[in-house]
Motif scaffolding. Structure first.
Motif, mmCIF file in Angstrom:
data_model
loop_
_atom_site.group_PDB
_atom_site.id
_atom_site.type_symbol
_atom_site.label_atom_id
_atom_site.label_comp_id
_atom_site.label_asym_id
_atom_site.label_seq_id
_atom_site.Cartn_x
_atom_site.Cartn_y
_atom_site.Cartn_z
ATOM 1 N N ALA A 44 46.781 28.050 43.442
ATOM 2 C CA ALA A 44 45.564 28.470 44.142
ATOM 3 C C ALA A 44 45.750 28.556 45.657
ATOM 4 O O ALA A 44 45.336 29.542 46.266
ATOM 5 C CB ALA A 44 44.398 27.562 43.772
ATOM 6 N N VAL A 55 34.225 23.811 46.515
ATOM 7 C CA VAL A 55 33.949 22.837 45.466
ATOM 8 C C VAL A 55 35.190 22.674 44.589
ATOM 9 O O VAL A 55 35.766 23.657 44.141
ATOM 10 C CB VAL A 55 32.773 23.318 44.575
ATOM 11 N N ARG A 75 33.887 33.078 44.785
ATOM 12 C CA ARG A 75 35.200 32.613 45.250
ATOM 13 C C ARG A 75 35.054 31.728 46.479
ATOM 14 O O ARG A 75 35.780 30.754 46.629
ATOM 15 C CB ARG A 75 36.103 33.805 45.535
ATOM 16 N N ARG A 106 33.768 28.344 45.243
ATOM 17 C CA ARG A 106 34.742 27.511 44.542
ATOM 18 C C ARG A 106 35.894 27.044 45.429
ATOM 19 O O ARG A 106 36.664 26.173 45.036
ATOM 20 C CB ARG A 106 35.244 28.264 43.314
ATOM 21 N N GLN A 107 35.988 27.649 46.624
ATOM 22 C CA GLN A 107 36.933 27.075 47.579
ATOM 23 C C GLN A 107 36.358 25.820 48.196
ATOM 24 O O GLN A 107 37.083 24.943 48.634
ATOM 25 C CB GLN A 107 37.265 28.095 48.670
ATOM 26 N N VAL A 167 44.933 32.175 46.634
ATOM 27 C CA VAL A 167 43.597 32.312 47.209
ATOM 28 C C VAL A 167 43.629 32.201 48.729
ATOM 29 O O VAL A 167 43.037 33.006 49.434
ATOM 30 C CB VAL A 167 42.643 31.257 46.612
ATOM 31 N N ILE A 218 36.642 21.038 40.958
ATOM 32 C CA ILE A 218 36.109 20.523 39.701
ATOM 33 C C ILE A 218 37.254 20.019 38.830
ATOM 34 O O ILE A 218 38.322 20.623 38.766
ATOM 35 C CB ILE A 218 35.245 21.579 38.960
ATOM 36 N N MET A 255 43.084 22.231 47.353
ATOM 37 C CA MET A 255 42.225 23.274 47.921
ATOM 38 C C MET A 255 41.321 22.714 49.015
ATOM 39 O O MET A 255 40.475 23.424 49.555
ATOM 40 C CB MET A 255 41.379 23.922 46.820
ATOM 41 N N ASP A 273 28.846 24.314 40.161
ATOM 42 C CA ASP A 273 29.975 25.207 40.404
ATOM 43 C C ASP A 273 29.762 26.550 39.703
ATOM 44 O O ASP A 273 30.679 27.343 39.567
ATOM 45 C CB ASP A 273 31.267 24.545 39.911
ATOM 46 N N PHE A 303 29.376 27.321 36.581
ATOM 47 C CA PHE A 303 29.929 27.631 35.270
ATOM 48 C C PHE A 303 28.799 27.897 34.289
ATOM 49 O O PHE A 303 29.007 28.426 33.213
ATOM 50 C CB PHE A 303 30.859 26.520 34.784
ATOM 51 N N SER A 361 43.026 20.014 42.365
ATOM 52 C CA SER A 361 41.761 20.307 43.044
ATOM 53 C C SER A 361 41.817 19.908 44.509
ATOM 54 O O SER A 361 41.339 20.623 45.383
ATOM 55 C CB SER A 361 40.612 19.556 42.369
#
Lengths: 252, 222, 227
Positions: free
Chosen positions: A111, A89, A83, A86-87, A115, A91, A163, A58, A60, A160
């Motif tokens: 989110a 994935v 972005r 991370r949409q 988002v 975590i 999303m 991801d 990080f 999570s």
């Protein structure tokens, strides 16, 4: 890999990934792949690099070398669209990291609204749905501190899920919990696996890894030493894994 | 008319700066003594003492220092008590500083963990013994960083004594300005002198706070 | 010597006192809003990657926090005048108080920002929130909630400190008191009344901020615990 870019492409693939923290080499040529609907468990001692490997997926952590492709995103490249990545994935962290100033509903809706520009009403509907999925509907309007650790972690999973990620990462999600609370979290993850969610998890729960994982990756000192079905835990071949499973890690 | 800023002006300002330090010390010592009494009164077993000291703190912390200074100087003179600017400023600052230091120190005393009080009680120490031998030694450690921080406020606040005619740094600057009329330059010099006095204390207070490992912000009456 | 206090003689000027109190509230309100904005910007500035901006913000905060407000007011007043800019004393007072309280706000906000755990930001990044969204939802709002008591105490102190603006003849409570006492020769009574008014103003502000806190922070309203 190029000839059929769609159906057979793994959702997550790491190839020869290198990563150092200063002089310390934490990932030394790590490779593995996760197919759609697969559950992969990464095991190993603390310090083996398993959490770092997961966090690289991801982004990080930035990698020093090698190739990481996640849902078509080239994560190893500096120009990766974070972005968008991370949409795709989700975590979940060891320390839950719910936002303490927001209710559970607001935590989940934040989110999707911010988002994905989802309408508030729709996001609330979604929050109710994902909370039901983790068995916490009645906590919709509670604040994080009013929940037990196990409930907070289930709420974080729901956040999570809202999303609608293509793959979910779990970073030692039960390590901060009392033993009697880990069960409820593991049950939620089990249900997700049964529903066909693609998942990568770093875990200490050997028994759980064995029962849920389609494949197991054993890491030691920044290298993948063994990969295979859960049966590798009962018949390990490398001396490192033999020692690891022999030290009582398989008890549960 | 002095024409240009010369050495004599600077010596005059230096003199004022010394009085700023002097007045600050008076306010710290006076305010410290009264403030310590306030801190003890705020946690007294007697309700009336607690209420009276709380009322004192509320009143002083709800009144601008400037108004307290006017009360101490013009006010007392108006009712027939003539006091010099030094006495008026010292008394006003003492009462003002006492209210703030009293609260800082009460907080420090009360932040000594409860088990410490109970342990001291369990050892059959008297209230005075508990305070002197167990609580205060720990409270002083806690109180040191905010107290040093508050000393910066005291120094800055002495500038208000200029308003009642006490010739500390600020007033000296105004006097020099009356003969030169270069307000911006003179007040800039004065600002630098205040900064030179305050900044080392601020740094010291921050360092103490960091060493104690707590990131508390300290409040400051501008 | 007999001491005679004559409060009625002074109290008949009550409309002036009241007007002064309102002016002080206006002055404090303007400086609070503007100073909160300035201070938040300075706190953000201190955390940026640009060494230039961070250093500039640090110098601003330290310079203001280590010099007296009275000197700052004179510097703004005569500084603007020496640039040939003419403003009313009230405007100068608002400017000086804004600059002053901005520095204290910056320091308080910085403490609030630093108290946000790293994991909160990672969680927000993991949810694909943008930098601006993270700054707003995960850093700024919780930081304000956490330091709200310190911030509001600072704003009450600012209101009290605004009395110093009487020294440049800005219209506010203390300036009006100075005028009344020189008119009536009743200094003691006048300043007692003014002191009471300031105490009332500070209680009103505290109550106002308490109520505002309930509106702004539903979590605090429901749980009553600090964040």
């Amino acid at each position: 890999m190029q000839q059929n870019a769609f159906s057979s492409e793994p959702i997550v693939s790491l190839r020869d990934v290198q990563k150092s923290f200063g002089p310390l080499k934490v990932l030394d040529g790590v490779s593995f792949a996760v197919d759609r609907g697969e559950v992969l468990a990464i095991i190993g001692r603390s310090g083996s690099g398993k959490s770092t490997a997961l966090r690289c997926i991801d982004r990080f952590e930035k990698v020093d070398g090698g190739e990481i492709v996640v849902c078509g995103h080239r994560v190893d490249r500096p120009d990766v669209n974070l972005r968008a990545l991370r949409q795709d994935v989700g975590i979940v962290f060891q320390s839950y990291n719910l936002f303490p100033h927001l209710t559970i509903e607001q935590n989940i809706a934040l989110a999707p609204c911010a988002v994905k520009k989802m309408a508030t009403g729709q996001a609330k509907e979604l929050a109710r749905k994902v909370l039901a999925q983790v068995g916490l509907e009645e906590k919709l309007h509670a604040y994080p501190e009013q929940l037990s650790g196990g409930q907070q972690q289930r709420a974080a999973i729901a956040r999570s899920l809202a999303m609608q990620p293509k793959v979910m990462l779990f970073d030692e999600v039960t390590s901060a919990l009392d033993p009697e609370l880990t069960g409820e979290v593991l049950k939620v993850i089990e249900q997700l696996a049964a529903d066909g969610m693609t998942m990568v998890m770093v875990t200490h729960e050997m028994g759980f890894a064995k029962s849920i994982a389609d494949r197991i990756v054993f890491m030691h000192r920044g290298k993948v030493h063994e990969t295979g079905p859960a049966s590798i835990l009962t018949s390990p071949t490398t001396p490192e894994l033999i020692q690891f499973v022999g030290t009582g890690n398989l008890k549960s | 008319m002095g024409g240009h800023l010369n050495v004599n002006h600077l010596i005059f300002l230096g003199h004022g700066a010394l009085w700023t330090v002097g007045l600050s010390v008076i306010a710290l010592v006076g305010g410290g003594i009264v403030g310590f009494a306030i801190a003890l009164a705020r946690i007294s077993p007697l309700k009336s003492v607690r209420l009276a000291s709380a009322a004192y703190v509320q009143l002083v912390q709800g009144t601008p220092l400037l108004v307290i200074l006017f009360l101490g100087y013009f006010g007392l003179a108006a009712i027939g008590l003539q006091v010099s600017p030094l006495v008026a400023a010292s008394a006003s600052l003492t009462l003002y500083v006492a209210a703030y230091l009293g609260e800082i120190w009460r907080g420090s005393i009360q932040s000594v963990p409860k088990p410490q009080w109970e342990a001291a009680e369990g050892l059959a120490l008297s209230r005075t013994q508990r305070m002197l031998k167990v609580i205060l030694p720990q409270a002083i450690r806690i109180a040191t960083p905010p107290t040093v921080g508050f000393m910066v406020q005291i120094i800055k606040n002495t500038s208000l004594a200029s308003v009642v005619g006490f010739a500390e740094l600020m007033r000296s600057g105004q006097i020099v300005n009356n003969s030169l009329f270069e307000p911006f330059v003179i007040y800039a010099i004065i600002a630098v002198v205040y900064f030179a006095m305050c900044y080392p204390l601020s740094l010291f207070s921050q360092r103490l706070e960091r060493r104690m490992g707590r990131g508390r912000v300290n409040l400051a009456p501008a | 010597m007999s001491i005679q206090l004559d409060f009625p003689a002074v109290l008949e000027r009550w409309p002036s006192f009241l007007g002064g109190a309102v002016l002080t509230l206006e002055l404090a309100a303007l400086a609070t809003v503007l100073g909160a904005l300035l201070g938040t910007l300075a706190a953000v500035g201190r955390g940026t990657h640009s060494a230039l901006i961070a250093t500039a913000c640090r110098i601003y905060v330290e310079a203001i926090r280590n010099t007296p407000l009275l000197v700052q007011i004179f510097l703004v007043y005569f500084g603007l005048a020496s640039l040939g800019l003419k403003f009313s004393a009230f405007t100068v007072a608002v400017a000086a108080l804004t600059i002053n309280v901005g520095a204290y706000t910056a320091e308080i906000m910085r403490a609030g920002f630093e108290a946000i755990p790293r994991g909160q930001i990672e969680a927000a990044e993991g949810l694909a929130l943008s930098r601006v969204q993270i700054y707003w939802h995960i850093i700024l709002l919780p930081a304000v909630e956490r330091v709200y008591p310190a911030l509001t105490s600072q704003f009450v102190l600012l209101m009290l400190a605004s009395s110093v603006c009487s020294q440049i003849s800005a219209e506010e409570l203390t300036a009006i008191a100075n005028y009344i006492q020189s008119d009536t020769y009743r200094a003691f009574e006048t300043y007692i009344i003014v002191a009471v008014l300031y105490v009332v103003l500070s209680l009103v502000m505290r109550a106002g901020f308490w109520g505002l806190g309930l509106v702004l922070f539903p979590r605090r309203r429901r749980l009553g615990t600090p964040l």
